[in-house]
Design an enzyme around this catalytic site. Structure first.
Site, PDB file in Angstrom:
ATOM      1  N   LYS A 138      53.964  13.047  43.149  1.00 17.41           N
ATOM      2  CA  LYS A 138      55.209  13.114  42.382  1.00 17.41           C
ATOM      3  C   LYS A 138      56.445  13.279  43.486  1.00 17.41           C
ATOM      4  CE  LYS A 138      54.347  13.115  37.785  1.00 17.41           C
ATOM      5  NZ  LYS A 138      55.495  12.319  36.722  1.00 17.41           N
ATOM      6  N   SER A 170      45.504  11.693  41.912  1.00 20.75           N
ATOM      7  CA  SER A 170      46.871  11.696  41.918  1.00 20.75           C
ATOM      8  C   SER A 170      47.579  13.092  42.137  1.00 20.75           C
ATOM      9  CB  SER A 170      47.469  11.443  40.370  1.00 20.75           C
ATOM     10  OG  SER A 170      47.010  12.203  39.752  1.00 20.75           O
TER      11      SER A 170
END
Length: 505
Positions: free
Chosen positions: A50, A304
């Site tokens: 992110k 992720s």
């Protein structure tokens, strides 16, 4: 697409982000017969991809916008990315987080320089409050996924993959929440090497992109499961939907148990702990390989993130073997007489028994709840069931029964006579200090609670199994009451796990 390629190539992400390694999973590759690689975005400074999109968006702010500060709503990874990027750029960052956010994530955002505002029990409530604060104070809202600069920042992962693995690639599996990561990676990969399949992966309990593609537009889904909280998005963005609809080659959905198995796979190969959303793509990859639908060539999964609460790992460990089909959970009816256990265990043979639950009840039959370790997955489970049935034993497969896995395995034997109007419900509510009390206070004393099981799994939501005596004449009022409580629930009165182990004979 050309605009996105330009944005990706000129991205500012490397002011704060790292080029993460692409690592082969040696053990899993050997077991599945494919070359499997994982992109280690869990090694970013905030332990998640992110940071890429957040920083790329904020690096494009004008001087006037920077002076107003930024704001976002997030329960974790996006919040940390915004906080770190803002600190590096000298920008004030206000982060609105639900009150249910685990302390580890709140503290991480504060440590990175973000001003945390705790508001509401859900992301939607936090987001609405962030919008209100942005309008009131003039802060610039940094969207977690539906923004071209954010999408381009995430797309730098696709750029790195093409550099790191110029040899043939069959497919890239990408976790999908709001769709920013999948849209960014697919934009670059399909521009440069359109023959590579890009597959989105979603949890079955939060498949918002799959629903959008089926509907032809972004639509809200009824309920969002929170186990993989990093992708728990009720509705995907307009721009991410447009790109994913046109560029993705498919969507795969997986169960929470399959995600747990993928977390274990990553640990076994790399000794790394991954959050549920981080292992989501590998779970989808495994499902396609095991179904025989994965293409030839190297298969890449995006890991992720790694922002997971330590106490959640007990739940992951408990469910991982079920997810990789290495454990069978069976309800077996055996004769209620001396020697029956010994005879049953003889039938099981040398297979390891992982658990064995029983409590005496009057009658000619006894119900046992047994876990058996498997070495060959579902085919071996089928052989065991067939063998037990051939020996005159009634068997019910509980391996995929949520009530059995979450509750009944810890409650076997709790039979009570006289409860002729008992109904059983499974509830889910936000997990935080005092949440269980608030849930109990929401139940009305007009109906007697006859059964109750709650267990803290270290996750962001609590799960309760409740038995209630509900006379037929009050049933309509009862359902209206529990609907008004506002928590998701499921009627499990006809669930075979309840019927065999907790209900009357």
């Amino acid at each position: 697409m050309t605009d996105y390629i330009r944005k990706i190539l000129s991205s500012s992400v490397y002011e704060v982000a790292e080029q993460t390694p692409l690592e082969k999973m040696e053990l899993l590759s050997a077991r599945l017969g494919h070359t499997i690689l994982v992109k280690r975005e869990d090694l970013q400074p905030v332990f998640s991809f992110k940071i890429r999109g957040a920083h790329n968006r904020m690096a494009h702010l004008s001087r006037e916008e920077r002076s107003r500060g930024v704001i976002c709503a997030s329960a974790g990874n996006h919040a940390q990315g915004v906080a770190l990027s803002a600190t590096r750029l000298g920008i004030r960052a206000v982060i609105v987080m639900p009150t249910t956010t685990p302390a580890i994530k709140v503290n991480a955002v504060r440590r990175l320089g973000g001003e945390v505002v705790l508001f509401g029990d859900s992301f939607d409530a936090a987001r609405a409050h962030a919008d209100e604060l942005a309008e009131r104070h003039g802060h610039v809202f940094v969207h977690p996924f539906d923004d071209p600069d954010v999408i381009a920042g995430q797309g730098t992962i696709g750029l790195e993959l093409m550099r790191q693995h110029p040899r043939p690639i069959g497919a890239i599996y990408v976790p999908v929440g709001g769709g920013g990561l999948a849209a960014g990676i697919a934009s670059f990969v399909k521009f440069l090497r359109p023959e590579i399949r890009v597959i989105g992966v979603e949890p079955e309990e939060a498949a918002s992109m799959k629903a959008a593609i089926a509907a032809g537009k972004p639509v809200p889904i009824d309920e969002v499961g929170l186990f993989a909280d990093g992708v728990a998005v009720k509705q995907v963005g307009d721009e991410t939907f447009r790109l994913c609809r046109d560029l993705l080659d498919g969507i795969v959905t997986v169960t929470a148990d399959e995600i747990c198995a993928a977390i274990k796979d990553i640990f076994d190969d790399h000794r790394a702990i991954t959050e549920p959303a981080g292992a989501l793509a590998l779970a989808g990859l495994r499902r396609e390989v095991e179904a025989g639908t994965a293409p030839e060539g190297a298969l890449i999964a995006i890991n992720s993130g790694a922002n997971v609460n330590f106490d959640r790992l007990s739940y992951v460990a408990e469910r991982a073997e079920i997810g990789e089909r290495a454990e069978a959970l069976l309800a077996v009816t055996i004769p209620e007489r001396p020697g029956s256990y010994r005879a049953f265990i003889r039938l099981i043979g040398r297979r390891p028994v992982t658990e064995f639950n029983y409590r005496y009840a009057p009658g000619a039959s006894a119900h046992i709840f047994v876990g058996i370790k498997l070495s060959r997955g579902d085919p071996e489970k089928r052989e065991i069931i067939d063998m037990l049935e051939a020996n005159g034993l009634a068997v019910t497969d509980m391996t995929d029964n949520e009530v059995a896995k979450l509750h009944v395995r810890h409650m076997v034997g709790g039979r009570v006579a006289g409860l002729v109007e008992e109904r059983v419900f499974r509830f889910q509510f936000p997990e935080r200090p005092g949440a269980l009390l608030k849930f109990l206070e929401g139940l009305n004393d007009a109906w007697n609670i006859s059964l109750f099981h709650y267990r803290n799994h270290g996750s962001d939501y609590g799960r309760v199994l409740v038995g209630v005596e509900v006379p037929e004449r009050t049933r309509t009022d009862f359902f209206a009451h529990i609907d008004a409580i506002g928590f998701p629930y499921w009627d499990e009165t006809d669930n075979p796990a309840y019927r065999q182990f907790l209900d009357l004979e």
